[in-house]
Design an enzyme around this catalytic site. Structure first.
Site, mmCIF file in Angstrom:
data_model
loop_
_atom_site.group_PDB
_atom_site.id
_atom_site.type_symbol
_atom_site.label_atom_id
_atom_site.label_comp_id
_atom_site.label_asym_id
_atom_site.label_seq_id
_atom_site.Cartn_x
_atom_site.Cartn_y
_atom_site.Cartn_z
ATOM 1 N N PHE A 189 -2.546 -6.111 15.469
ATOM 2 C CA PHE A 189 -2.361 -7.310 14.266
ATOM 3 C C PHE A 189 -3.589 -8.384 14.609
ATOM 4 O O PHE A 189 -4.069 -8.321 15.905
ATOM 5 C CB PHE A 189 -1.009 -7.950 14.581
ATOM 6 N N SER A 191 -4.284 -11.297 15.349
ATOM 7 C CA SER A 191 -4.348 -12.248 16.429
ATOM 8 C C SER A 191 -4.188 -11.561 17.905
ATOM 9 O O SER A 191 -4.375 -12.466 18.787
ATOM 10 C CB SER A 191 -3.074 -13.281 16.326
ATOM 11 N N LYS A 192 -3.847 -10.336 17.897
ATOM 12 C CA LYS A 192 -3.748 -9.684 19.200
ATOM 13 C C LYS A 192 -4.949 -9.900 19.899
ATOM 14 O O LYS A 192 -6.121 -9.923 19.426
ATOM 15 C CB LYS A 192 -3.338 -8.072 18.953
ATOM 16 N N ASN A 193 -4.898 -9.345 21.206
ATOM 17 C CA ASN A 193 -6.139 -9.322 22.096
ATOM 18 C C ASN A 193 -7.150 -8.403 21.524
ATOM 19 O O ASN A 193 -8.358 -8.693 21.718
ATOM 20 C CB ASN A 193 -5.850 -9.128 23.464
#
Length: 385
Positions: A189, A191-193
């Site tokens: 997704f 916004s994930k790292n």
């Protein structure tokens, strides 16, 4: 007060990362467009190989999103109606959504209040003759004690599925999370790292048979086109998303180091404030590393505190304000208020502050000053490197 002021320090700034990598990303996307290969092409194959190498796993299979990764993992392990899966009530609903989608029943175990993860000491008591798997979540990027989880699973002959959606790159005892259990599940997704430009996910495993089942199930349950062994899903990582992830993956470790630096700075300047508990890393930092997908405080009177931060232009968010056992979707399980007091307390007190690799020292000073001001202390922060 203007909207610009109210959102001057975002929780996560995806545009900042794109600005750094925009030339590489544009080239990668243009190459895919020109190639004519858009589904399960060379970019997906290359990313799967590179991702498996990064995780030190034998196999990686790209899928449509993190929820599908969990769903397909459960399907690959042949978990279904009548089976139970032990997990945490303090996580995003995708964890239990996947369990429900295969017809199994989630069985909750309370969290350890020191780290927000499932309390390993309470897992064994929840195992029954219907238990088929344990599904720990590495919440906020904090690794679970996977050696202990695996020991319990081996004693009771149950499988382990790791929900690594928030913890890509985290380690436990010098081993990447996702490689301890039978299957590890990841989300890309945005916004994930490690995030793509839409939805994306992956499954990793050391087991070639499980890898083959996930690969088959992700494309309608067939190993050969138009020949289907069982009902599957249409859950394929897009070729263009794979190309984006290939550009970003080499930067992931440096980004995670930066997240840890930001967390250390927060800890150093917020730890002594009244009615605030900063996150702690339970394990030896030289061998086990949190990657701080979120930097999450515990704060008394959280909602009032958050409103005051917002008025000072600081975004924050409570991940997650209602534990899963109290959600309407799981009302039929029969849990109620007080069933899992540590999860319920965390849901009332948790608040995540801004953190992302491009977060500047000046932005962090502004957040720290706002937090100190809300706590009625004169801002005395210093710039962190």
């Amino acid at each position: 007060m203007s909207t610009t002021t109210l959102t001057s320090i975002p929780l996560c700034d995806l545009k900042a990362q794109h600005e750094v990598l925009q030339e590489e990303l544009a080239h990668a996307m243009q190459a895919v467009a020109a190639s004519g290969h858009y589904i399960l092409g060379p970019q997906v194959k290359a990313f799967e190989s590179e991702f498996a190498d990064y995780c030190a796993a034998e196999h990686a299979i790209g899928v449509g999103n993190g929820t599908d990764a969990l769903h397909l993992a459960l399907r690959a392990l042949k978990i279904g109606p009548g089976d139970e899966v032990i997990t945490t009530p303090f996580t995003f609903v995708a964890t239990t959504e996947a369990i429900g989608l295969v017809g199994a029943t989630p069985v909750f175990v309370d969290i350890d209040p020191s780290n927000f993860n499932i309390d390993v000491d309470k897992i064994e008591a929840a195992i029954t003759d219907r238990t088929k798997a344990i599904l720990p979540v590495h919440l906020y990027g904090q690794p679970c004690a996977m050696d202990r989880v695996m020991a319990i699973a081996e004693r009771h002959d149950v499988k382990v599925i790791e929900d690594c959606a928030q913890a890509l790159g985290a380690t436990y005892e010098n081993r990447k999370i996702g490689t301890w259990g039978h299957i590890g599940c990841f989300s890309f997704f945005p916004s994930k790292n490690l995030g793509c430009f839409g939805d994306g996910g992956a499954v990793i495993t050391h087991d070639s048979e499980l890898a083959g089942r996930v690969e088959m199930l992700r494309r309608h349950g067939g190993k050969v086109k138009y020949h289907h062994a069982e009902l599957g899903l249409n859950s394929r990582l897009d070729e263009i998303q794979a190309a984006i992830l290939r550009v970003k993956l080499p930067h992931l470790d440096a980004w995670n180091v930066r997240r840890r630096e930001i967390a250390d700075c927060y800890n150093g300047q917020l730890a002594n404030l009244e009615a605030i508990v900063v996150p702690t890393e339970e394990f030896d930092r030289t061998s086990s590393r949190c990657v701080y997908h979120q930097y999450t405080l515990r704060i008394a009177q959280r909602d009032e505190f958050r409103e005051k931060l917002t008025s000072r232009g600081i975004q924050s968010f409570p991940y997650y304000p209602v534990p899963l056992h109290l959600q309407e979707v799981h009302a039929s399980l029969g849990y109620g208020q007080g069933s899992f007091p540590h999860a319920e307390s965390a849901a009332n007190e948790c608040l995540s502050l801004p953190i992302f690799p491009e977060f500047t020292a000046e932005q962090q000073r502004m957040v720290i000053d706002a937090v100190r001001s809300v706590r009625s202390q004169t801002p005395q922060s210093r710039l962190c490197a």
